[in-house]
Design a protein around this motif. Structure first.
Motif, PDB file in Angstrom:
ATOM      1  N   ILE A   1      43.601 -28.920  15.047  1.00 36.21           N
ATOM      2  CA  ILE A   1      44.095 -29.276  13.717  1.00 36.21           C
ATOM      3  C   ILE A   1      43.686 -28.221  12.704  1.00 36.21           C
ATOM      4  O   ILE A   1      42.506 -27.877  12.577  1.00 36.21           O
ATOM      5  N   THR A   2      44.682 -27.716  11.980  1.00 36.66           N
ATOM      6  CA  THR A   2      44.473 -26.832  10.836  1.00 36.66           C
ATOM      7  C   THR A   2      44.708 -27.646   9.574  1.00 36.66           C
ATOM      8  O   THR A   2      45.737 -28.318   9.448  1.00 36.66           O
ATOM      9  N   TYR A   3      43.767 -27.594   8.655  1.00 35.26           N
ATOM     10  CA  TYR A   3      43.900 -28.358   7.413  1.00 35.26           C
ATOM     11  C   TYR A   3      44.340 -27.455   6.264  1.00 35.26           C
ATOM     12  O   TYR A   3      43.912 -26.304   6.159  1.00 35.26           O
ATOM     13  N   SER A   4      45.197 -28.013   5.405  1.00 36.44           N
ATOM     14  CA  SER A   4      45.680 -27.302   4.228  1.00 36.44           C
ATOM     15  C   SER A   4      45.381 -28.152   3.004  1.00 36.44           C
ATOM     16  O   SER A   4      46.012 -29.197   2.794  1.00 36.44           O
ATOM     17  N   TYR A   5      44.417 -27.722   2.194  1.00 39.73           N
ATOM     18  CA  TYR A   5      44.013 -28.485   1.009  1.00 39.73           C
ATOM     19  C   TYR A   5      44.925 -28.138  -0.167  1.00 39.73           C
ATOM     20  O   TYR A   5      45.185 -26.969  -0.442  1.00 39.73           O
ATOM     21  N   GLU A   6      45.383 -29.162  -0.852  1.00 42.54           N
ATOM     22  CA  GLU A   6      46.249 -28.979  -2.016  1.00 42.54           C
ATOM     23  C   GLU A   6      45.569 -29.569  -3.255  1.00 42.54           C
ATOM     24  O   GLU A   6      45.589 -30.788  -3.445  1.00 42.54           O
ATOM     25  N   PRO A   7      44.997 -28.735  -4.107  1.00 46.94           N
ATOM     26  CA  PRO A   7      44.418 -29.259  -5.351  1.00 46.94           C
ATOM     27  C   PRO A   7      45.458 -30.000  -6.185  1.00 46.94           C
ATOM     28  O   PRO A   7      45.152 -31.005  -6.832  1.00 46.94           O
ATOM     29  N   GLN A   8      46.692 -29.498  -6.146  1.00 46.23           N
ATOM     30  CA  GLN A   8      47.842 -30.187  -6.730  1.00 46.23           C
ATOM     31  C   GLN A   8      48.877 -30.364  -5.627  1.00 46.23           C
ATOM     32  O   GLN A   8      49.135 -29.435  -4.862  1.00 46.23           O
ATOM     33  N   VAL A   9      49.446 -31.552  -5.555  1.00 43.72           N
ATOM     34  CA  VAL A   9      50.430 -31.831  -4.506  1.00 43.72           C
ATOM     35  C   VAL A   9      51.616 -30.878  -4.642  1.00 43.72           C
ATOM     36  O   VAL A   9      52.151 -30.673  -5.741  1.00 43.72           O
ATOM     37  N   MET A  10      52.037 -30.306  -3.511  1.00 43.66           N
ATOM     38  CA  MET A  10      53.077 -29.283  -3.510  1.00 43.66           C
ATOM     39  C   MET A  10      54.450 -29.797  -3.121  1.00 43.66           C
ATOM     40  O   MET A  10      55.418 -29.030  -3.100  1.00 43.66           O
ATOM     41  N   GLY A  11      54.568 -31.092  -2.789  1.00 47.47           N
ATOM     42  CA  GLY A  11      55.841 -31.594  -2.287  1.00 47.47           C
ATOM     43  C   GLY A  11      55.952 -31.341  -0.795  1.00 47.47           C
ATOM     44  O   GLY A  11      55.197 -30.546  -0.218  1.00 47.47           O
ATOM     45  N   THR A  12      56.909 -31.997  -0.158  1.00 46.38           N
ATOM     46  CA  THR A  12      56.995 -31.917   1.302  1.00 46.38           C
ATOM     47  C   THR A  12      57.316 -30.506   1.790  1.00 46.38           C
ATOM     48  O   THR A  12      56.684 -29.996   2.717  1.00 46.38           O
ATOM     49  N   ALA A  13      58.295 -29.852   1.177  1.00 45.40           N
ATOM     50  CA  ALA A  13      58.639 -28.485   1.583  1.00 45.40           C
ATOM     51  C   ALA A  13      57.639 -27.486   1.037  1.00 45.40           C
ATOM     52  O   ALA A  13      57.341 -26.471   1.695  1.00 45.40           O
TER      53      ALA A  13
END
Length: 246
Positions: A74-86
Motif C-alpha cells: 500500500i502506497t499512501y497519498s496524503y491530501e491536506p485539501q481534498v483533491m476530488g476523485t480524478a
C-alpha cells in the motif's frame, strides 16, 4: 495491475459514525469496508495499491500499515485539501504509470474485477466504467451505452427531466494512464463532473459494463444504504463464485 482506492472523504451523511474514522473504515458485517475491498482486490491478483487520505488518516494507516499482512503493498497519498476523485489520481500520476483500477472507498462489492479488466482490454478502451442499475437516477451519474458498451452520453446527477436511463457509474473504473494527461495538476477535479464529460466531448473511447446477476454493489454513503449493506452483504459474499480461493 495497480489500483487506487479513494478514501479521503469525510462521510458527512453518516455522522456521528464517521467523526472518528473515515467512511471506508466503517464495519460491514463486522469487518471494515476498506478491509473487504483490499481482500477482494488481492483475490483477483491486484496487490499494488494506493490509498488517498484526508479525514482521520491514522485510522487507515494504523490498521493496514504497509499492507504486507494483507498480502498487498500500500502506497499512501496524503491530501491536506481534498483533491476530488480524478485530482487524487493525478496526484499519484507517478505511481499510476500503467493500466489501473479505481475503486471509490464507499463502494461495497463482490465485483469480478478481472471480467471488467478483460472487457476494457477487449474494447481497447481509454476508460471503462462498471455500471449498475439504480432506483434514484437523479442522485448519481447516469451512463448511456450502445449495444457494444461504448459510452455515448454521461450526465452527473441529472434533473428529473434529464433522466434517460437507470444505468449509473458504480464507482469502479479501469483507466489507461493516458487519462491523467487530461487532469490538471494541483486542482480539485472529479471523474464524474469533470473528466468523463471532457473525454466524451473529445470522442475518446469510453465503455461501460453492467454488473452481472452474480455481482453485488452498493454505495454505503447514506444511513439507509449502510443499514441495507449490513443485511445484504453476507449473502452477496457467498453468492460470488468468481473469486479465487485465496
Amino acid at each position: 495491475m495497480k489500483a487506487l482506492i479513494l478514501a479521503a472523504g469525510e462521510g458527512t451523511r453518516l455522522r456521528p459514525l464517521t467523526l472518528d474514522r473515515p467512511k471506508p473504515m466503517l464495519p460491514v458485517a463486522g469487518e471494515p469496508l476498506l478491509a473487504i475491498t483490499v481482500s477482494m482486490l488481492r483475490r483477483h491478483g491486484i496487490t499494488d495499491l494506493a490509498v488517498n487520505l484526508h479525514h482521520r488518516p491514522g485510522a487507515i494507516t494504523n490498521y493496514f500499515g504497509d499492507g504486507a499482512a494483507w498480502g498487498v503493498s500500500i502506497t499512501y497519498s496524503y491530501e491536506p485539501q481534498v483533491m476530488g476523485t480524478a485530482g487524487a489520481a493525478k496526484k499519484l500520476e507517478w505511481f499510476l504509470d500503467e493500466t489501473f483500477l479505481v475503486v471509490y472507498g464507499d463502494v461495497l462489492t463482490n465485483l469480478d474485477y478481472q471480467r471488467l479488466i478483460q472487457f476494457h482490454r477487449d474494447r481497447q478502451s481509454l476508460l471503462t466504467l462498471s455500471l449498475y442499475r439504480v432506483p434514484n437516477p437523479t442522485e448519481v451519474g447516469l451512463v448511456g451505452v450502445d449495444s457494444d458498451g461504448r459510452v455515448f452520453r454521461f450526465v452527473e446527477k441529472p434533473r428529473p427531466e434529464e433522466v434517460f436511463t437507470d444505468l449509473a457509474n458504480s464507482g469502479v473504473l479501469v483507466c489507461e494512464s493516458e487519462v491523467l494527461s487530461y487532469v490538471p495538476a494541483d486542482t480539485f477535479y472529479d471523474f464524474g463532473h469533470d473528466l468523463l464529460p471532457t473525454l466524451l466531448s473529445l470522442g475518446k473511447p469510453l465503455y461501460g459494463l453492467p454488473l452481472s446477476p452474480a455481482e453485488y454493489l452498493i454505495d454505503i454513503g447514506t444511513p439507509e444504504n449502510y443499514e441495507r449493506a449490513q443485511r445484504e452483504w453476507p449473502a452477496a459474499r457467498e453468492r460470488c463464485t468468481t473469486l479465487n480461493s485465496g
